[in-house]
Scaffold this active site. Sequence first.
Site, PDB file in Angstrom:
ATOM      1  N   ASP A  28      -6.557   4.571  -5.483  1.00 20.93           N
ATOM      2  CA  ASP A  28      -6.815   4.778  -3.780  1.00 20.93           C
ATOM      3  C   ASP A  28      -6.579   6.225  -2.836  1.00 20.93           C
ATOM      4  O   ASP A  28      -7.003   6.495  -1.938  1.00 20.93           O
ATOM      5  CB  ASP A  28      -5.229   3.525  -3.323  1.00 20.93           C
ATOM      6  CG  ASP A  28      -5.305   2.996  -4.027  1.00 20.93           C
ATOM      7  OD1 ASP A  28      -7.123   2.058  -4.475  1.00 20.93           O
ATOM      8  OD2 ASP A  28      -4.243   2.330  -4.419  1.00 20.93           O
ATOM      9  N   HIS A  54      -0.983  -2.307  -5.016  1.00 18.32           N
ATOM     10  CA  HIS A  54      -2.841  -1.860  -5.438  1.00 18.32           C
ATOM     11  C   HIS A  54      -3.070  -3.218  -4.381  1.00 18.32           C
ATOM     12  O   HIS A  54      -3.813  -4.274  -5.573  1.00 18.32           O
ATOM     13  CB  HIS A  54      -3.043  -1.715  -7.305  1.00 18.32           C
ATOM     14  CG  HIS A  54      -4.334  -1.485  -7.569  1.00 18.32           C
ATOM     15  ND1 HIS A  54      -5.097  -0.480  -6.326  1.00 18.32           N
ATOM     16  CD2 HIS A  54      -5.363  -2.006  -7.723  1.00 18.32           C
ATOM     17  CE1 HIS A  54      -6.485  -0.371  -6.065  1.00 18.32           C
ATOM     18  NE2 HIS A  54      -6.912  -1.539  -7.505  1.00 18.32           N
TER      19      HIS A  54
END
Length: 316
Positions: free
Chosen positions: A155, A182
């Site tokens: 990310d 996530h």
Amino acid sequence: MGKKVSVIGAGFYGSTTALRLAQYNIFDTVVLTDIVEGKPEGLALDINQSRSIEGYETEVIGATTTAEGAGYEVTTNSDVVVITAGLPRKPGMSRMDLIGVNAGIVRGVAENIAKHSPNAVVIVVSNPLDEMTALAQIATGFPKNRVMGQAGMLDTARFTNFVAEKLNVPVGSVKTLTLGSHGDTMVPVPSRCTVGGVPLTEKLSVEEIEDLVTRTRNGGAEIVALLKTGSAYYAPSAAAARMAKAVIEDSGAVMPVCAWVDGEYGISGVYLGVEAEIGIAGIRKVVETKLSDTELAALKGAAEAVRAKQADVQSL
Ligand code: APR
């Protein structure tokens, strides 16, 4: 004894991870397994045939296993195991839509790992990530520091890429950070982002940053929608392979990962995306960073959201 890493699941994520790990040339053996007969053997053969061109000696061993555990002997005494087994998303699906089917797969894989590599550090990448990491810890029965998930590295890398493109600067000059889950409760941390050492907030407006944050949060879905079949694997495998490298080299690198949080940030008893120091025993320690009040509140919100789901996985 030689250094050994096993990658379970020889799909796009697993095979690219195995390739990256082999190309580091720091492991003696990379084992790649799958339940599809011949697939891991074929991929291993192909990767090994690139060794003389790319100049590395690590040998990749491909092996078919059954979901019940036949064939796992080849993974025996791995130092690190990366779990990539499980279905990827289809367009329109959230990672959470995979929980039922992937829980069954990850539980079985984790039990077999525990049996054959009782001292391994386990890196989980199967989705939904935070829940599958929690489940792998339960199913292996390993100490919590020896089970972690890959999400934050990816990310953060996506966020970095978007910032660099937006400002037309080298990615190497950009530092970003994402914490939390996530998924929907991902917490990009603009207060910790810099460009050439200058705070991101001095380079972009609040709205512009918010757009990049949103694109980062939806970074996986954007790729799933374009691919139409399967999900991302180049950046994900780069992230997972770097984590395995930090473990085997006992490097002490601080990386954003999914780790067991026990008191840090005033949060306890949950697997969550945080920065942590990585070494041969897995997570050496969770590293707390200074967050703005909004960011801390968002991280606590993420913790509660994944806590509820992680409690559910015990029964899956
Ligand atoms: N043991 C080993 N391998 C398994 C098992 C199992 N019990 N069950 C499924 N697999 C294998 C499949 O046969 C397939 O080859 O896992 C592989 C998954 O590969 P892909 O479908 O290509 O998916 P991939 O893109 O690699 O993603 C794997 O990572 O990012 C996450 O959401 C993604 O959960 C998914 C995982």
